[in-house]
Design a protein around this motif. Structure first.
Motif, mmCIF file in Angstrom:
data_model
loop_
_atom_site.group_PDB
_atom_site.id
_atom_site.type_symbol
_atom_site.label_atom_id
_atom_site.label_comp_id
_atom_site.label_asym_id
_atom_site.label_seq_id
_atom_site.Cartn_x
_atom_site.Cartn_y
_atom_site.Cartn_z
ATOM 1 N N PHE A 29 13.274 38.578 -4.025
ATOM 2 C CA PHE A 29 11.808 39.374 -4.232
ATOM 3 C C PHE A 29 11.408 39.276 -2.846
ATOM 4 O O PHE A 29 11.384 38.686 -1.928
ATOM 5 C CB PHE A 29 10.996 37.977 -5.088
ATOM 6 C CG PHE A 29 10.698 36.612 -4.159
ATOM 7 C CD1 PHE A 29 9.489 36.553 -3.846
ATOM 8 C CD2 PHE A 29 11.582 35.551 -4.274
ATOM 9 C CE1 PHE A 29 9.108 35.257 -2.934
ATOM 10 C CE2 PHE A 29 11.432 34.566 -3.609
ATOM 11 C CZ PHE A 29 10.030 34.391 -3.007
ATOM 12 N N THR A 30 10.432 40.433 -2.852
ATOM 13 C CA THR A 30 9.727 40.907 -1.698
ATOM 14 C C THR A 30 8.225 41.004 -1.812
ATOM 15 O O THR A 30 7.330 41.587 -1.002
ATOM 16 C CB THR A 30 10.257 42.455 -1.315
ATOM 17 O OG1 THR A 30 10.090 42.999 -2.225
ATOM 18 C CG2 THR A 30 11.832 42.100 -0.836
ATOM 19 N N ASP A 31 7.801 40.584 -2.855
ATOM 20 C CA ASP A 31 6.325 40.552 -3.152
ATOM 21 C C ASP A 31 6.215 39.179 -4.245
ATOM 22 O O ASP A 31 6.975 38.841 -5.008
ATOM 23 C CB ASP A 31 6.026 42.076 -3.987
ATOM 24 C CG ASP A 31 4.422 42.205 -4.130
ATOM 25 O OD1 ASP A 31 3.569 41.608 -3.363
ATOM 26 O OD2 ASP A 31 4.069 42.705 -5.192
ATOM 27 N N VAL A 32 4.986 39.073 -4.497
ATOM 28 C CA VAL A 32 4.505 37.917 -5.127
ATOM 29 C C VAL A 32 3.177 38.014 -5.960
ATOM 30 O O VAL A 32 2.264 38.750 -5.045
ATOM 31 C CB VAL A 32 4.169 36.401 -4.255
ATOM 32 C CG1 VAL A 32 3.874 35.155 -5.154
ATOM 33 C CG2 VAL A 32 5.420 36.136 -3.592
ATOM 34 N N GLN A 33 2.975 37.993 -7.280
ATOM 35 C CA GLN A 33 1.899 38.048 -7.872
ATOM 36 C C GLN A 33 1.611 37.222 -9.016
ATOM 37 O O GLN A 33 2.510 36.684 -9.366
ATOM 38 C CB GLN A 33 2.153 39.767 -8.632
ATOM 39 C CG GLN A 33 2.128 40.927 -7.712
ATOM 40 C CD GLN A 33 1.031 41.114 -6.929
ATOM 41 O OE1 GLN A 33 -0.048 40.720 -7.201
ATOM 42 N NE2 GLN A 33 1.130 41.891 -5.763
ATOM 43 N N VAL A 177 -0.718 34.458 2.511
ATOM 44 C CA VAL A 177 0.647 34.219 3.076
ATOM 45 C C VAL A 177 1.807 35.062 3.003
ATOM 46 O O VAL A 177 2.450 35.620 4.044
ATOM 47 C CB VAL A 177 0.840 32.699 2.945
ATOM 48 C CG1 VAL A 177 2.218 32.171 3.630
ATOM 49 C CG2 VAL A 177 -0.250 31.872 3.579
ATOM 50 N N PHE A 178 1.967 35.551 1.805
ATOM 51 C CA PHE A 178 3.236 36.000 1.424
ATOM 52 C C PHE A 178 3.151 37.646 1.942
ATOM 53 O O PHE A 178 4.106 38.554 1.940
ATOM 54 C CB PHE A 178 3.554 36.134 -0.050
ATOM 55 C CG PHE A 178 4.336 34.986 -0.592
ATOM 56 C CD1 PHE A 178 5.500 34.596 -0.121
ATOM 57 C CD2 PHE A 178 3.732 34.098 -1.452
ATOM 58 C CE1 PHE A 178 6.113 33.519 -0.509
ATOM 59 C CE2 PHE A 178 4.184 32.753 -1.827
ATOM 60 C CZ PHE A 178 5.584 32.475 -1.218
ATOM 61 N N GLN A 179 1.998 38.158 2.488
ATOM 62 C CA GLN A 179 1.789 39.488 3.034
ATOM 63 C C GLN A 179 2.108 39.437 4.586
ATOM 64 O O GLN A 179 2.357 40.579 4.915
ATOM 65 C CB GLN A 179 0.457 39.944 2.730
ATOM 66 C CG GLN A 179 -0.057 39.973 1.362
ATOM 67 C CD GLN A 179 0.736 41.084 0.579
ATOM 68 O OE1 GLN A 179 0.978 42.170 0.983
ATOM 69 N NE2 GLN A 179 1.298 40.768 -0.583
#
Length: 490
Positions: A29-33, A177-179
């Motif tokens: 994964f490269t994004d979190v939502q 943080v994930f950004q």
């Protein structure tokens, strides 16, 4: 080559979870939502997303899992609560088998799993970064934007990661943080709270090296009960400051020493009470609507943001910037690039439908006793303007302190004696009753009908260079009065 934010081993270890046996996929994964509506569709720029369904009082995100697996959304990982899986294992096993490219992980609590995953990612990506946290009862967003501007002026635009918008909560900070890409030199994150230990949890995620507390006021006193309890929560933002780090508190804040009791890093105090020989800052002039002039290590700076409290916010930024090695000239460049954040001490010219041009002061993003008093005191001290017209709406989330807080606002308005004052909302009735008199008007709701009456009255009495202040909690939507006043509807 694009890599997963966390690999299978890193993710499972961080969230203390286990893969659904029927899930054949590998973790990528490269994004979190947490909001299914924000997941990009396949073929768009973003890579696969990790969807984290959250459970709240009125909503359960698990119900959106089937919809994010409709074949259109780019999903690579799904977390779900063990209790949810155990309630219908056949359903989720079938979903896993039918979606072989999606990595399904069971966890005890999806919120905590989100935080723990973000903590692991921060440790992986931010080890060599300058990490700065900012919190406080008021001013934290403006202070964050100042710190970002100063750091960008020194390190460069692409070298600064920071909180976008209001992503500062139990879920917002982990998503911030994930950004982080990992090649930035500085990361500046804002920390907010709406419950006990929220700041404690997100401090553990980020583990900042430098921390600013702008002030300890009364925001959220309805939730926490007292200023001391607010201070107890805010100081948790200092829990992970290392010995070679530093914390920054307002020297004049009654809770400054309380907030720094257990700090093992350097303690640095900022504020007007700190002499120039210690902080390198010399106050020159409060220029009212045109901001504040001061010297930083002998270099003159004009902060365009109005109000003493914005000057105090700048002092905290200057103290932190000097500690991490940013020179005065770059501090100047950063601070002088600052402009008001929409809805926060935003000063503008308003061309009224009458043809007159007045000064609008919009500070209606949020409101509590501290911020309301500060903006009223600022307006009291303004010179070389026409009439002072106040539109004041309810301050929310004050709990048992609400009645007394609104009474205090009424007493202050009575002292200031504006030319006109409009009080809006059930809670503002207490303020109105104290300063009831000529040109003092009360409306019990923020309805369109009452907003029209307020705007019509202002249009009929306002002259060139008069000041209209709009101050209230965001839910009161005072900004809706602006198009009713303005000739151009802006």
């Amino acid at each position: 080559m694009i890599q997963s934010l966390l690999n299978s081993e890193e993710l499972l270890r961080a969230v203390k979870g286990s893969k659904i046996e029927k899930s054949p996929a590998e973790c990528f994964f490269t994004d979190v939502q947490t909001d299914s509506r924000n997941i990009a569709e396949k073929g768009q720029k973003n890579g696969p997303c990790m969807f984290v369904p959250l459970v709240g009082e009125n909503q359960d995100g698990h119900k959106y899992i089937p919809s994010v697996l409709d074949g259109k959304k780019n999903v690579g990982v799904i977390l779900l609560n063990e209790s949810e899986y155990n309630s219908k294992p056949e359903f989720y096993n079938e979903l896993a088998e039918n979606n072989p490219t999606v990595f399904f992980v069971k966890v005890l609590n999806t919120l905590h799993a989100l935080q723990n995953a973000a903590e692991a990612y921060a440790q992986k990506k931010c080890a060599d970064m300058i990490k700065i946290s900012i919190t406080g009862s008021s001013g934290k967003t403006t202070t964050k934007e100042m710190m970002v501007a100063v750091c960008k002026s020194y390190y460069g635009e692409e070298s600064v990661a920071y909180t976008k918008g209001n992503f500062n909560s139990e879920t917002g900070l982990p998503l911030s943080v994930f950004q982080i890409r990992g090649d930035e030199k500085v990361c500046i994150l804002e920390m907010g709270m709406n419950r006990v230990n929220e700041i404690g949890e997100i401090s553990k995620v980020f583990k900042s090296k430098y921390g600013i507390i702008t002030n300890i006021g009364t925001a959220h006193i309805g939730i926490l009960g007292s200023q001391e309890n607010i201070a107890r929560e805010k100081r948790k933002s200092f829990d992970y400051i290392p010995q070679d780090g530093a914390v920054f508190v307002n020297a004049s804040d009654p809770f400054a020493d309380f907030c720094t009791e257990n700090v093992i890093g350097k303690i640095i105090k900022f504020g007007k009470a700190v002499p120039a020989s210690e902080c390198g800052v010399q106050f020159l002039e409060d220029k009212g609507l045109f901001g504040t002039d001061f010297l930083v290590d002998g270099i003159k700076v004009n902060l365009a943001l109005s109000g003493e409290y914005n000057y105090l916010n700048a002092l905290s930024v200057i103290a932190c910037a000097k500690e991490i090695g940013i020179p005065a000239q770059k501090i100047k460049e950063g601070l002088e690039s600052m402009r008001a954040i929409p809805g926060r001490m935003e000063i503008c010219k308003l061309a009224l439908k009458s043809g007159k041009t007045i000064i609008g002061l919009k500070d209606c993003y949020n409101a509590n006793l501290d911020s309301m008093q500060k903006v009223l005191e600022f307006c009291r001290g303004l010179k070389n303007i026409g009439k002072k017209i106040f539109i004041l709406a309810d301050m929310k989330e004050l709990g048992n302190e609400s009645l007394e807080s609104h009474k205090k606002i009424g007493k202050l308005v009575k002292e200031i004696k504006p030319d006109y004052a409009f009080f809006v909302g059930e809670e503002m009735k207490a303020a109105y009753e104290i300063c009831n008199g000529k040109n003092i008007v009360y409306y019990e709701t923020n309805s369109e009908e009452y907003f029209k009456k307020i705007s019509e009255k202002i249009i009929s009495v306002a002259e060139e260079n008069d000041l209209v202040l709009l101050k209230g909690s965001h839910s009161m939507h005072l900004e809706n009065i602006i198009p009713l006043l303005s000739r151009e509807g802006v």
